[in-house]
Design a protein around this motif. Structure first.
Motif, mmCIF file in Angstrom:
data_model
loop_
_atom_site.group_PDB
_atom_site.id
_atom_site.type_symbol
_atom_site.label_atom_id
_atom_site.label_comp_id
_atom_site.label_asym_id
_atom_site.label_seq_id
_atom_site.Cartn_x
_atom_site.Cartn_y
_atom_site.Cartn_z
ATOM 1 N N GLU A 102 0.836 -1.201 0.000
ATOM 2 C CA GLU A 102 0.000 0.000 0.000
ATOM 3 C C GLU A 102 0.879 1.261 0.000
ATOM 4 N N CYS A 103 1.936 1.257 0.816
ATOM 5 C CA CYS A 103 2.866 2.402 0.846
ATOM 6 C C CYS A 103 3.412 2.686 -0.550
ATOM 7 N N PRO A 157 -7.220 9.933 4.329
ATOM 8 C CA PRO A 157 -7.766 9.416 5.590
ATOM 9 C C PRO A 157 -8.010 7.903 5.615
ATOM 10 N N THR A 158 -8.213 7.299 4.452
ATOM 11 C CA THR A 158 -8.479 5.854 4.436
ATOM 12 C C THR A 158 -7.200 5.020 4.291
ATOM 13 N N ALA A 159 -6.063 5.684 4.131
ATOM 14 C CA ALA A 159 -4.802 4.953 3.944
ATOM 15 C C ALA A 159 -4.472 4.116 5.177
ATOM 16 N N LYS A 210 -14.492 3.748 5.034
ATOM 17 C CA LYS A 210 -15.158 5.010 5.380
ATOM 18 C C LYS A 210 -14.426 5.741 6.511
ATOM 19 N N ALA A 211 -13.186 5.350 6.767
ATOM 20 C CA ALA A 211 -12.422 5.950 7.862
ATOM 21 C C ALA A 211 -12.272 7.452 7.654
ATOM 22 N N THR A 212 -12.318 8.200 8.743
ATOM 23 C CA THR A 212 -12.118 9.654 8.676
ATOM 24 C C THR A 212 -10.698 10.027 9.108
ATOM 25 N N SER A 213 -9.980 9.074 9.673
ATOM 26 C CA SER A 213 -8.598 9.316 10.055
ATOM 27 C C SER A 213 -7.807 8.020 9.916
ATOM 28 N N SER A 214 -6.652 8.128 9.317
ATOM 29 C CA SER A 214 -5.771 6.972 9.127
ATOM 30 C C SER A 214 -5.113 6.601 10.453
ATOM 31 N N PRO A 215 -4.803 5.308 10.655
ATOM 32 C CA PRO A 215 -4.022 4.949 11.837
ATOM 33 C C PRO A 215 -2.599 5.528 11.777
ATOM 34 N N PHE A 216 -2.170 5.949 10.585
ATOM 35 C CA PHE A 216 -0.875 6.601 10.387
ATOM 36 C C PHE A 216 -1.137 7.932 9.673
#
Length: 197
Positions: free
Chosen positions: A45-46, A97-99, A105-111
């Motif tokens: 993904e990166c 935000p979905t990365a 539907k994430a509004t904030s990435s864990p990173f």
């Protein structure tokens, strides 16, 4: 040995991991570099997105990243350091935000501390068991992920470029250009072989 001269002042300030002035080093942008992290699950993904990310608590440490900064990617699963990458953007919060999230539907990435990158030089990775790399990473004192000094950045980039032959080609090319001799570029990829039927 008591009669041995103490080191000169300029020798004390020389970082032994940095190539000596008479040695060729891989050209990197002056200034600090940075090591981002990934796992085997997030590496594709990166690279596919051209996006590296960090946890929110690392926002301040990523503030020195500017377009052109030299970047490396450390796979924590396989313990391999990949490079050489170049930052295309400064660190920005939640550029995507979905990365790196399983929730579309994430509004904030864990990173959420994210930068765009491009490949500067594609090299085989370095294992973190390499004694020189291990020493550089250990001297940072803060784990594998985070900022690097210019000397550390130059040393790691030079190790990667040397491993893939790019440093040797650059040295031969510069010498040939100086002496007026043409240098043949190495192949980027070998042509496909025909498979016998």
């Amino acid at each position: 040995n008591e009669d041995q001269e103490p080191p000169k002042m300029d020798e004390l300030l020389t970082d032994f991991r940095c190539p000596r002035p008479d040695e060729e080093s891989w050209p990197v942008m002056p200034g600090p570099g940075f090591i981002f992290g990934c796992s085997s699950d997030t590496m594709d993904e990166c690279l596919g997105r051209g996006l590296f990310g960090l946890p929110a608590h690392m926002k301040a440490s990523a503030s020195s990243i500017v377009p052109g900064s030299t970047i490396f990617l450390f796979n924590v699963t396989d313990r391999l350091l990949f490079g050489i990458f170049e930052a295309r953007t400064p660190a920005i919060m939640n550029m995507e935000p979905t990365a790196f999230s399983k929730n579309p539907k994430a509004t904030s990435s864990p990173f959420p501390v994210q930068i765009r990158i491009r490949v500067s030089l594609e090299c085989p990775p370095l294992e973190d068991t390499d004694p020189i790399l291990s020493d550089i990473l250990r001297s940072r004192g803060s784990g594998r992920i985070g900022p690097l000094t210019f000397a550390q950045t130059e040393a790691i980039a030079t190790m990667l470029a040397s491993q893939c032959g790019a440093l040797q080609y650059m040295t031969e090319y510069r010498r040939g250009a100086k002496d007026g001799i043409g240098v043949i570029a190495p192949p980027i990829a070998l042509p496909p072989r025909s498979i016998p039927k």
